[in-house]
Design an enzyme around this catalytic site. Structure first.
Site, PDB file in Angstrom:
ATOM      1  N   GLY A 153      37.971  44.859  47.152  1.00  0.00           N
ATOM      2  CA  GLY A 153      37.306  43.633  47.614  1.00  0.00           C
ATOM      3  C   GLY A 153      36.555  43.780  48.921  1.00  0.00           C
ATOM      4  N   SER A 200      36.045  48.024  44.635  1.00  0.00           N
ATOM      5  CA  SER A 200      34.607  47.830  44.867  1.00  0.00           C
ATOM      6  C   SER A 200      33.711  48.598  43.900  1.00  0.00           C
ATOM      7  CB  SER A 200      34.258  48.151  46.332  1.00  0.00           C
ATOM      8  OG  SER A 200      34.916  47.250  47.201  1.00  0.00           O
ATOM      9  N   LYS A 249      41.691  38.405  38.455  1.00  0.00           N
ATOM     10  CA  LYS A 249      42.581  37.815  39.463  1.00  0.00           C
ATOM     11  C   LYS A 249      42.706  36.312  39.169  1.00  0.00           C
ATOM     12  CE  LYS A 249      41.234  41.579  42.403  1.00  0.00           C
ATOM     13  NZ  LYS A 249      41.146  42.151  43.724  1.00  0.00           N
ATOM     14  N   GLY A 268      35.896  42.021  41.533  1.00  0.00           N
ATOM     15  CA  GLY A 268      34.777  41.104  41.781  1.00  0.00           C
ATOM     16  C   GLY A 268      33.631  41.225  40.788  1.00  0.00           C
ATOM     17  N   ASN A 294      39.645  42.875  36.016  1.00  0.00           N
ATOM     18  CA  ASN A 294      40.745  42.117  36.609  1.00  0.00           C
ATOM     19  C   ASN A 294      40.146  40.873  37.253  1.00  0.00           C
ATOM     20  OD1 ASN A 294      42.899  41.109  38.040  1.00  0.00           O
ATOM     21  ND2 ASN A 294      43.021  42.805  39.510  1.00  0.00           N
ATOM     22  N   HIS A 335      49.790  45.932  41.016  1.00  0.00           N
ATOM     23  CA  HIS A 335      48.524  45.792  41.757  1.00  0.00           C
ATOM     24  C   HIS A 335      48.863  45.609  43.240  1.00  0.00           C
ATOM     25  CE1 HIS A 335      44.851  44.039  43.338  1.00  0.00           C
ATOM     26  NE2 HIS A 335      44.236  44.585  42.308  1.00  0.00           N
ATOM     27  N   GLU A 349      47.864  43.661  45.409  1.00  0.00           N
ATOM     28  CA  GLU A 349      48.084  42.264  45.829  1.00  0.00           C
ATOM     29  C   GLU A 349      49.493  41.801  45.457  1.00  0.00           C
ATOM     30  OE1 GLU A 349      44.550  40.656  43.985  1.00  0.00           O
ATOM     31  OE2 GLU A 349      43.371  41.888  45.363  1.00  0.00           O
ATOM     32  N   GLU A 399      43.896  52.684  43.052  1.00  0.00           N
ATOM     33  CA  GLU A 399      43.142  51.672  43.788  1.00  0.00           C
ATOM     34  C   GLU A 399      43.471  51.768  45.277  1.00  0.00           C
ATOM     35  OE1 GLU A 399      41.784  48.214  41.132  1.00  0.00           O
ATOM     36  OE2 GLU A 399      43.765  47.735  41.873  1.00  0.00           O
TER      37      GLU A 399
HETATM   38  P1  PGA Z   1      37.412  44.825  43.468  1.00  0.00           P
HETATM   39  O1  PGA Z   1      38.924  44.658  42.971  1.00  0.00           O
HETATM   40  O2  PGA Z   1      36.639  45.467  42.351  1.00  0.00           O
HETATM   41  O3  PGA Z   1      36.947  43.407  43.727  1.00  0.00           O
HETATM   42  O4  PGA Z   1      37.430  45.661  44.691  1.00  0.00           O
HETATM   43  C1  PGA Z   1      39.561  45.671  42.225  1.00  0.00           C
HETATM   44  C2  PGA Z   1      40.971  45.270  41.936  1.00  0.00           C
HETATM   45  O5  PGA Z   1      41.617  44.655  42.799  1.00  0.00           O
HETATM   46  O6  PGA Z   1      41.496  45.551  40.847  1.00  0.00           O
END
Ligand code: PGA
Length: 247
Positions: free
Chosen positions: A169, A208, A13, A230, A11, A92, A94, A163
């Site tokens: 993140g 993460s 983003k 990330g 992802n 998601h 977000e 998640e």
């Molecule tokens: P992250 O994000 O690996 O940076 O924690 C995961 C996601 O939001 O899908």
């Protein structure tokens, strides 16, 4: 032992570039990814640039709940599909938090994806406060019920991503035990709607994930791969993560 093919999804983003598409494609197409499915969800404008990526699946990060029409700025399932997507992330955290996407809207989005032939990757997860109050199972159950209780037929066409919001993140992934416990609870909940589909549905862990923790997470019985934010922007590390799903 799992009869489910592992899936590792990136992802990006609102990140990435033409250069990253080229770098990622070169690295992944040369790698031996047999036995795992790899999915890339870049910003939708980059989807058509993955021209040499037959081995890779592509996905959107969001879609409109509407089929077509006067919805300035929105992207339909069909437009994503024409750009190369076969999957789409839905719900998601977000989107839920920053764009106020609620249960009703997310059901409409999952329906729109499935009816167009896209596989929704439906994301669920508790926030820190909910975990501290020991409400994780309850929160997951409510988020899952919003889609699959009334429409169990959608489950066989879906991928689920667990998640935990506190792990996204932050560099603080769930432990393999915490994640396995949540994944088992998710599968159990889904079995109430369609037991066969629940045993077959892939449940990805996200939050993460990196090259160092992926192996232990993916070796848990109910963890069928990852949704990587990330670390998916670093081609070499993302490839490492994909390969951990083969072990
Ligand atoms: P992250 O994000 O690996 O940076 O924690 C995961 C996601 O939001 O899908």
């Amino acid at each position: 032992m799992t009869q489910r093919t592992p899936l590792v999804a990136a992802n990006w983003k609102m990140n990435g570039s033409k250069a990253l598409v080229a770098e990622m494609t070169t690295l992944l197409t040369r790698a031996d990814l047999q036995g795992i499915d790899v999915l890339l969800c870049p910003p939708a404008t980059l989807l058509p640039l993955f021209t040499q990526a037959e081995k890779l699946a592509l996905g959107g990060q969001n879609l409109s709940q509407f089929q077509a029409g006067a919805y300035t700025g929105e992207l339909s399932a069909s437009l994503l599909q024409q750009a190369g997507a076969s999957y789409v992330l839905v719900g998601h955290s977000e989107r839920r938090t920053l764009f106020a996407e609620d249960d009703e809207l997310l059901l409409a989005k999952v329906q729109q994806a499935v009816s167009t032939g896209l596989t929704p990757v439906f994301c669920v997860g508790e926030n820190l406060q909910q975990r501290q109050q020991e409400k994780t199972t309850e929160v997951l159950a409510k988020q899952l019920a919003a889609v699959y209780a009334s429409h169990p037929e959608l489950l066989a066409k879906s991928v689920i991503a667990y998640e935990p919001v506190w792990a996204i993140g932050t560099g603080e992934a769930a432990t393999p035990e915490q994640a396995q416990q949540a994944h088992a609870a998710i599968r159990q909940q889904l079995a109430r709607y369609d037991a066969t589909a629940a045993s077959k549905v892939r449940i990805l862990y996200g939050g993460s994930v990196n090259a160092g923790n992926a192996g232990a997470l993916f070796s848990e019985a109910d963890i069928d791969g990852g949704l990587v934010g990330g670390a998916s922007l670093k081609p070499a590390e993302f490839l490492e993560i994909c390969l951990r799903a083969k072990d």
